[in-house]
Structure formats: structure tokens, C-alpha cells
Design a protein around this motif. Structure first.
Motif, PDB file in Angstrom:
ATOM      1  N   UNK A 146      -2.048 -12.632   1.672  1.00 52.55           N
ATOM      2  CA  UNK A 146      -2.446 -13.112   2.994  1.00 52.55           C
ATOM      3  C   UNK A 146      -3.865 -12.678   3.334  1.00 52.55           C
ATOM      4  N   UNK A 147      -4.548 -13.531   4.082  1.00 49.47           N
ATOM      5  CA  UNK A 147      -5.900 -13.211   4.538  1.00 49.47           C
ATOM      6  C   UNK A 147      -5.924 -11.998   5.464  1.00 49.47           C
ATOM      7  N   UNK A 148      -4.786 -11.685   6.087  1.00 49.10           N
ATOM      8  CA  UNK A 148      -4.742 -10.548   7.014  1.00 49.10           C
ATOM      9  C   UNK A 148      -4.152  -9.292   6.375  1.00 49.10           C
ATOM     10  N   UNK A 149      -3.745  -9.389   5.126  1.00 48.20           N
ATOM     11  CA  UNK A 149      -3.259  -8.192   4.428  1.00 48.20           C
ATOM     12  C   UNK A 149      -4.447  -7.288   4.097  1.00 48.20           C
ATOM     13  N   UNK A 150      -4.197  -5.989   4.075  1.00 47.92           N
ATOM     14  CA  UNK A 150      -5.232  -5.002   3.764  1.00 47.92           C
ATOM     15  C   UNK A 150      -4.850  -4.287   2.480  1.00 47.92           C
ATOM     16  N   UNK A 151      -5.718  -4.383   1.478  1.00 47.91           N
ATOM     17  CA  UNK A 151      -5.489  -3.742   0.182  1.00 47.91           C
ATOM     18  C   UNK A 151      -6.565  -2.689  -0.032  1.00 47.91           C
ATOM     19  N   UNK A 152      -6.139  -1.455  -0.197  1.00 49.11           N
ATOM     20  CA  UNK A 152      -7.084  -0.360  -0.396  1.00 49.11           C
ATOM     21  C   UNK A 152      -7.588  -0.336  -1.846  1.00 49.11           C
ATOM     22  N   UNK A 153      -8.602   0.495  -2.067  1.00 49.29           N
ATOM     23  CA  UNK A 153      -9.249   0.580  -3.382  1.00 49.29           C
ATOM     24  C   UNK A 153      -8.251   0.868  -4.504  1.00 49.29           C
ATOM     25  N   UNK A 208       0.963 -10.993 -11.377  1.00 50.24           N
ATOM     26  CA  UNK A 208       1.292 -12.418 -11.282  1.00 50.24           C
ATOM     27  C   UNK A 208       2.577 -12.633 -10.487  1.00 50.24           C
ATOM     28  N   UNK A 209       2.552 -13.647  -9.624  1.00 48.10           N
ATOM     29  CA  UNK A 209       3.744 -14.024  -8.883  1.00 48.10           C
ATOM     30  C   UNK A 209       4.058 -13.171  -7.678  1.00 48.10           C
ATOM     31  N   UNK A 210       3.286 -12.125  -7.441  1.00 51.51           N
ATOM     32  CA  UNK A 210       3.525 -11.288  -6.266  1.00 51.51           C
ATOM     33  C   UNK A 210       3.078 -12.018  -5.007  1.00 51.51           C
ATOM     34  N   UNK A 211       3.770 -11.737  -3.896  1.00 50.37           N
ATOM     35  CA  UNK A 211       3.428 -12.323  -2.594  1.00 50.37           C
ATOM     36  C   UNK A 211       3.285 -11.188  -1.588  1.00 50.37           C
ATOM     37  N   UNK A 212       2.140 -11.137  -0.936  1.00 50.16           N
ATOM     38  CA  UNK A 212       1.889 -10.137   0.116  1.00 50.16           C
ATOM     39  C   UNK A 212       1.608 -10.891   1.401  1.00 50.16           C
ATOM     40  N   UNK A 213       2.473 -10.720   2.378  1.00 50.33           N
ATOM     41  CA  UNK A 213       2.444 -11.522   3.592  1.00 50.33           C
ATOM     42  C   UNK A 213       1.557 -10.903   4.690  1.00 50.33           C
ATOM     43  N   UNK A 214       1.359 -11.640   5.820  1.00 48.66           N
ATOM     44  CA  UNK A 214       0.410 -11.209   6.844  1.00 48.66           C
ATOM     45  C   UNK A 214       0.638  -9.786   7.366  1.00 48.66           C
ATOM     46  N   UNK A 215      -0.483  -9.109   7.570  1.00 49.45           N
ATOM     47  CA  UNK A 215      -0.566  -7.794   8.206  1.00 49.45           C
ATOM     48  C   UNK A 215       0.083  -6.672   7.392  1.00 49.45           C
ATOM     49  N   UNK A 216       0.430  -6.954   6.151  1.00 48.76           N
ATOM     50  CA  UNK A 216       0.883  -5.872   5.273  1.00 48.76           C
ATOM     51  C   UNK A 216      -0.319  -5.004   4.903  1.00 48.76           C
ATOM     52  N   UNK A 217      -0.075  -3.721   4.706  1.00 46.67           N
ATOM     53  CA  UNK A 217      -1.130  -2.793   4.311  1.00 46.67           C
ATOM     54  C   UNK A 217      -0.691  -2.041   3.057  1.00 46.67           C
ATOM     55  N   UNK A 265       6.245  -8.659  -0.703  1.00 48.61           N
ATOM     56  CA  UNK A 265       5.970  -7.712   0.383  1.00 48.61           C
ATOM     57  C   UNK A 265       5.864  -8.546   1.661  1.00 48.61           C
ATOM     58  N   UNK A 266       6.849  -8.447   2.521  1.00 52.27           N
ATOM     59  CA  UNK A 266       6.844  -9.285   3.722  1.00 52.27           C
ATOM     60  C   UNK A 266       5.901  -8.718   4.798  1.00 52.27           C
ATOM     61  N   UNK A 267       5.822  -9.458   5.902  1.00 54.52           N
ATOM     62  CA  UNK A 267       4.877  -9.155   6.974  1.00 54.52           C
ATOM     63  C   UNK A 267       5.033  -7.729   7.500  1.00 54.52           C
ATOM     64  N   UNK A 268       3.886  -7.123   7.842  1.00 54.33           N
ATOM     65  CA  UNK A 268       3.824  -5.839   8.550  1.00 54.33           C
ATOM     66  C   UNK A 268       4.375  -4.647   7.768  1.00 54.33           C
ATOM     67  N   UNK A 269       4.538  -4.781   6.454  1.00 56.90           N
ATOM     68  CA  UNK A 269       4.940  -3.618   5.658  1.00 56.90           C
ATOM     69  C   UNK A 269       3.772  -2.643   5.518  1.00 56.90           C
ATOM     70  N   UNK A 270       4.080  -1.371   5.449  1.00 53.71           N
ATOM     71  CA  UNK A 270       3.084  -0.318   5.251  1.00 53.71           C
ATOM     72  C   UNK A 270       3.434   0.431   3.974  1.00 53.71           C
ATOM     73  N   UNK A 271       2.627   0.238   2.935  1.00 48.61           N
ATOM     74  CA  UNK A 271       2.872   0.867   1.636  1.00 48.61           C
ATOM     75  C   UNK A 271       1.830   1.950   1.420  1.00 48.61           C
ATOM     76  N   UNK A 272       2.267   3.149   1.094  1.00 43.80           N
ATOM     77  CA  UNK A 272       1.350   4.270   0.951  1.00 43.80           C
ATOM     78  C   UNK A 272       0.513   4.217  -0.312  1.00 43.80           C
ATOM     79  N   UNK A 273      -0.178   5.316  -0.574  1.00 50.80           N
ATOM     80  CA  UNK A 273      -1.040   5.431  -1.749  1.00 50.80           C
ATOM     81  C   UNK A 273      -0.240   5.878  -2.970  1.00 50.80           C
ATOM     82  N   UNK A 274      -0.704   5.451  -4.163  1.00 47.67           N
ATOM     83  CA  UNK A 274      -0.143   5.888  -5.449  1.00 47.67           C
ATOM     84  C   UNK A 274       1.341   5.519  -5.586  1.00 47.67           C
ATOM     85  N   UNK A 275       1.708   4.401  -4.997  1.00 43.96           N
ATOM     86  CA  UNK A 275       3.089   3.901  -5.048  1.00 43.96           C
ATOM     87  C   UNK A 275       3.199   2.875  -6.171  1.00 43.96           C
TER      88      UNK A 275
END
Length: 207
Positions: A100-107, A113-122, A135-145
Motif C-alpha cells: 500500500x502507498x500508505x504502508x511504512x517500511x523501515x530500512x 513474492x506474493x506478499x500483500x501489505x495493506x494500508x497504514x501497516x508499519x 499483512x492487513x490494515x493498521x498492523x504494527x510489526x516490530x524490528x528484526x521480525x
């Protein structure tokens, strides 16, 4: 401006990342490993990880090609060490994934392939979103997961740092999983799981 890339590792996970980089037409300088190994993409062996320190952080970028099958500190340790030396990790996104354009992916995030990350996921730094993960909307995934292949996270799920979510797991909406926690493959998580726990089953229970 894209810099040449050094891949840390030469196993199966590294090969998946190598293919993503080749699809993106990135310049791969070579790979590091404890010793020289066969490489089906003919990527050059540079030496052990120590060789990276002979390069300037201004001239190369890194990709961490070590996967995990359980809770492990190896990826975290290497990432932190190289960051302290000033190096940058590439965020690898397979062109056949949907982000998603609103998803945030850290460094250093890696999306297969085939993964889907929905709006406002981090997604936190140095995290693996493996093949076919949702990964559906508004999920918060930590570091090194590591979210292993075929896993589904419904909306608003929270995953703590350094946790491992096993292949084919499902986590219902709003559930929180603590840091350094292992969810066994094929589990269905319907309630919160604490920090430094192991849980598996349908429904998942702490062990």
C-alpha cells in the motif's frame, strides 16, 4: 543514486533476495560468507563479513541474506554492527508483491513474492515479510521480525521485536504478540501472547 550491493550470506534466503535484486537490475558486487560456496547466480565471493569493513559506507549498500527458522539474534546482531559502522541496508520489495502507498517500511525490510501489505501497516527495520504473507490494515510489526511464508495477519495486529511467526499461521484482528516470541507453524492465534513465549496449536496456546 543506487550503489553496488554486497549480500551478506549465500543460503536459500540470500538466493531469493538475489533474484529480487536482479529483477530490479541492481548491481551486485558480491556476497560474503565464512567460506566460498557455489552460487547459482554466479555472484562473486568477496570473503568473510570482515571484508565489508574495507569498503566505504558511501560506496556500497548491504542486503542481509540470512533467514531464520526460529528465534535468533544473528540478523539483529549483524544489522546493528553494520549500522554502527555507517552502512545502509537496502529495502528489498519483490515486484510481484503488493504494498500500500500508505504502508511504512523501515530500512532493510524484505518483502517477498506474493506478499500483500495493506494500508497504514508499519513494518520495522530488518524484518522479513516472506512469500505469500498477508499483512492487513493498521498492523504494527516490530524490528528484526520474521513473518514466515503463507501467514495471515488480520487488521490491527501488533508483533513485538525479534519475534518469529511460523509458516501458515493466522492471527485474528487486534491480537498483540510480545517481543522475542515464537509462534509455531500452522497456528491460529486468537488471543494475546506475551513476551519471550512459545505458542502453537489451533487455537494457539503458550507452552
Amino acid at each position: 543514486m543506487n550503489k553496488p550491493i554486497i549480500i551478506i550470506g549465500n543460503g536459500g534466503h540470500a538466493s531469493v533476495l538475489t533474484e529480487i535484486l536482479l529483477l530490479q537490475q541492481r548491481d551486485i558486487l558480491g556476497y560474503t560468507a565464512p567460506s566460498q560456496e557455489a552460487n547459482s547466480y554466479r555472484v562473486k565471493y568477496l570473503g568473510t563479513d570482515k571484508i565489508i569493513e574495507t569498503y566505504s559506507p558511501e560506496e556500497v549498500e548491504l542486503v542481509l541474506g540470512l533467514g531464520t527458522v526460529h528465534i535468533s539474534t544473528v540478523r539483529h546482531t549483524i544489522f546493528v554492527k553494520m549500522k554502527k559502522l555507517g552502512f545502509t541496508f537496502v529495502t528489498c520489495i519483490h515486484p510481484k508483491s503488493i504494498v500500500s502507498l500508505t504502508a511504512i517500511l523501515a530500512e532493510g525490510t524484505q518483502v517477498m513474492a506474493g506478499a500483500i501489505i495493506q494500508p497504514h501497516a508499519q513494518i520495522g527495520e530488518n524484518t522479513i515479510i516472506n512469500t505469500g504473507v498477508i499483512i492487513e490494515h493498521d498492523c504494527l510489526i516490530g524490528a528484526h521480525v520474521h513473518i514466515a511464508p503463507g501467514t495471515t495477519l488480520s487488521g490491527g495486529v501488533i508483533i513485538g521485536n525479534e519475534s518469529h511467526i511460523g509458516t501458515g499461521s493466522s492471527i485474528i484482528q487486534g491480537v498483540e504478540i510480545g517481543k522475542k516470541t515464537l509462534i509455531g507453524a500452522g497456528s491460529v492465534v486468537i488471543s494475546n501472547i506475551g513476551t519471550s513465549k512459545k505458542a502453537y496449536g489451533v487455537p494457539a496456546k503458550e507452552v
